[in-house]
Enzyme design. Structure first.
Site, mmCIF file in Angstrom:
data_model
loop_
_atom_site.group_PDB
_atom_site.id
_atom_site.type_symbol
_atom_site.label_atom_id
_atom_site.label_comp_id
_atom_site.label_asym_id
_atom_site.label_seq_id
_atom_site.Cartn_x
_atom_site.Cartn_y
_atom_site.Cartn_z
ATOM 1 N N GLU A 191 -6.077 8.090 40.734
ATOM 2 C CA GLU A 191 -6.500 9.491 40.900
ATOM 3 C C GLU A 191 -7.950 9.568 41.382
ATOM 4 O O GLU A 191 -8.297 10.407 42.202
ATOM 5 C CB GLU A 191 -6.345 10.253 39.580
ATOM 6 C CG GLU A 191 -4.919 10.634 39.259
ATOM 7 C CD GLU A 191 -4.334 11.599 40.277
ATOM 8 O OE1 GLU A 191 -5.062 12.476 40.770
ATOM 9 O OE2 GLU A 191 -3.137 11.452 40.602
ATOM 10 N N CYS B 6 2.147 20.580 54.115
ATOM 11 C CA CYS B 6 1.174 21.677 54.114
ATOM 12 C C CYS B 6 -0.217 21.097 54.379
ATOM 13 O O CYS B 6 -1.149 21.245 53.595
ATOM 14 C CB CYS B 6 1.218 22.421 52.785
ATOM 15 S SG CYS B 6 0.433 24.037 52.874
ATOM 16 N N CYS C 248 5.601 23.881 58.604
ATOM 17 C CA CYS C 248 6.209 24.940 57.792
ATOM 18 C C CYS C 248 7.724 24.987 57.942
ATOM 19 O O CYS C 248 8.428 25.345 56.998
ATOM 20 C CB CYS C 248 5.603 26.293 58.155
ATOM 21 S SG CYS C 248 3.829 26.353 57.853
ATOM 22 N N CYS D 151 9.286 23.068 55.288
ATOM 23 C CA CYS D 151 8.745 23.253 53.942
ATOM 24 C C CYS D 151 9.802 23.859 53.000
ATOM 25 O O CYS D 151 10.451 24.846 53.354
ATOM 26 C CB CYS D 151 7.532 24.181 54.017
ATOM 27 S SG CYS D 151 6.879 24.590 52.400
ATOM 28 N N CYS E 55 6.628 31.993 51.225
ATOM 29 C CA CYS E 55 5.199 31.708 51.469
ATOM 30 C C CYS E 55 4.550 32.880 52.222
ATOM 31 O O CYS E 55 4.991 33.258 53.311
ATOM 32 C CB CYS E 55 5.081 30.414 52.282
ATOM 33 S SG CYS E 55 3.384 30.079 52.787
HETATM 34 S S1 SF4 Z 1 5.376 27.383 54.516
HETATM 35 FE FE1 SF4 Z 1 3.489 27.824 53.364
HETATM 36 S S2 SF4 Z 1 3.443 26.303 51.722
HETATM 37 FE FE2 SF4 Z 1 4.935 25.621 53.231
HETATM 38 S S3 SF4 Z 1 3.830 24.232 54.619
HETATM 39 FE FE3 SF4 Z 1 3.736 26.276 55.513
HETATM 40 S S4 SF4 Z 1 1.857 27.189 54.743
HETATM 41 FE FE4 SF4 Z 1 2.311 25.426 53.429
#
Ligand code: SF4
Length: 359
Positions: free
Chosen positions: A45, A200, A207, A210, A216
């Site tokens: 970490e 992200c 996105c 995602c 989002c």
């Molecule tokens: S949809 Fe939103 S959370 Fe997902 S990668 Fe894109 S900006 Fe990030």
């Protein structure tokens, strides 16, 4: 039992979507995931702060191979720890892990504290790192908010403002707390860090792939490029210095130890002189070493957080013979083969390697 509120359902959906994505795409074979002891999770970490996973892997493996337990670390000399950290940058992290290990021996029975406040109070371990250690090493439910998670949550919730501001931090911590599930917390912690590191990302996030894009706010409102908002800009000053590569008749290089406080504290580094000053005069007055200026190389810039350092490398040949330097002095001659085992600042190591290639 009362029914879950819409907000609670949204939070649960965020976590379950993330965990389902992690099961297929998350990183599960990183060296610190194989044997999740508190010590290994802690070291990983700290190394991962401001540093990418692929850079950390080799450093982590060498570090834990050489210092496999907290007790080994606590009893290691600072030079050895700095040498293992050499090239990873942000050397205060290395000094802090050493100080923290000693404190664990003195005050916590040789272990990292199990409570979040005790852990967060150790040098170099803040609230988020303590939470990540407890979540990953012990499976305890604690929210984390490192740089990757801040970016994900600022975008997902459309949070405005620089995340260094306390008011923005507070909002992000509230979101982080709410999303953290009561089960599979180690996987969730890894999942949200992975989402920030792989999809992200700071620039050009993916996105379309995602798992939480359907809810989002940044994605919905076209704010992905704007969030998170950066630190307000301020001018970064540039300082100039000359780094003196002084070579003696045996091919050894003169290094000096940096002062105990400030940039690169206590690392071995090249002697420096004012960029416009006569380098030979600096050597003679500081160390009584007479040297001939051979050549000046093109300057390059090293960026620190608060300023840029413009470094002009100058090559000098010592006029020798050299007087012996006492052990423990703050300067010494080093054979080239010995440089590898020293804790050197990254730009100094790069400069010496580049000059070596030109020889
Ligand atoms: S949809 Fe939103 S959370 Fe997902 S990668 Fe894109 S900006 Fe990030």
């Amino acid at each position: 039992m009362s029914a879950a509120t819409p907000a609670e359902r949204d939070d649960a959906q965020f976590a379950s979507a993330l965990l389902a994505w992690y099961d297929h795409h998350g990183r599960k074979d990183l060296p610190w995931q194989r044997e999740r002891t508190p010590y290994r999770v802690w070291i990983s970490e700290i190394m991962l702060q401001q540093t990418q996973v692929r850079t950390v892997i080799g450093y982590f493996e060498r570090f834990v191979a050489d210092l496999p337990t907290l007790a080994d670390l606590a009893h290691a000399g600072e030079d050895r720890v700095l040498a293992l950290w050499s090239g990873l940058g942000y050397y205060s992290r290395a000094r802090n892990v050493l100080r923290a290990a000693k404190l664990c021996i003195e005050r916590h029975g040789g272990e990292l504290p199990r409570d979040i406040d005790g852990l967060a109070a150790l040098p170099g371990i803040g609230r988020s790192t303590a939470a990540a250690i407890l979540a990953q090493a012990h499976g305890e439910r604690h929210a984390i908010l490192d740089g990757n998670v801040r970016r994900v949550l600022a975008r997902f919730h459309g949070v405005r403002g620089w995340s260094g501001r306390p008011a923005v931090q507070r909002i992000l911590w509230e979101h982080a707390e709410r999303h953290t599930p009561g089960h599979r917390v180690a996987d969730y912690t890894q999942a949200i860090m992975d989402l920030g590191a792989t999809l992200c990302t700071r620039s050009r996030p993916l996105c379309a792939e995602c798992p939480v894009s359907n809810a989002c706010i940044a994605w919905r409102d076209g704010l992905v490029g704007e969030l998170p908002e950066p630190r307000p800009r301020r001018a970064v000053p540039t300082r100039a210095t000359a780094m003196l590569v002084v070579v003696d008749a045996h091919g050894r290089i003169l290094l000096e130890r940096r002062p105990p406080a400030g940039v690169w504290a206590r690392l071995w580094s090249l002697p420096e002189s004012d960029a416009a000053a006569d380098p030979a005069a600096r050597l003679e007055s500081a160390y009584g070493i007479r040297a001939r200026h051979v050549r000046t190389f093109d300057a390059f810039v090293h960026a620190f957080t608060h300023y840029h350092l413009r470094i002009t490398p100058r090559l000098l040949a010592s006029a020798g013979p050299e007087a012996a330097i006492a052990d423990g002095a703050d300067h010494a001659w080093f054979a080239r083969a010995d440089l590898r085992s020293l804790g050197l600042p990254a730009p100094v190591r790069r400069l010496l390697e580049t000059l070596e290639e030109h020889r």
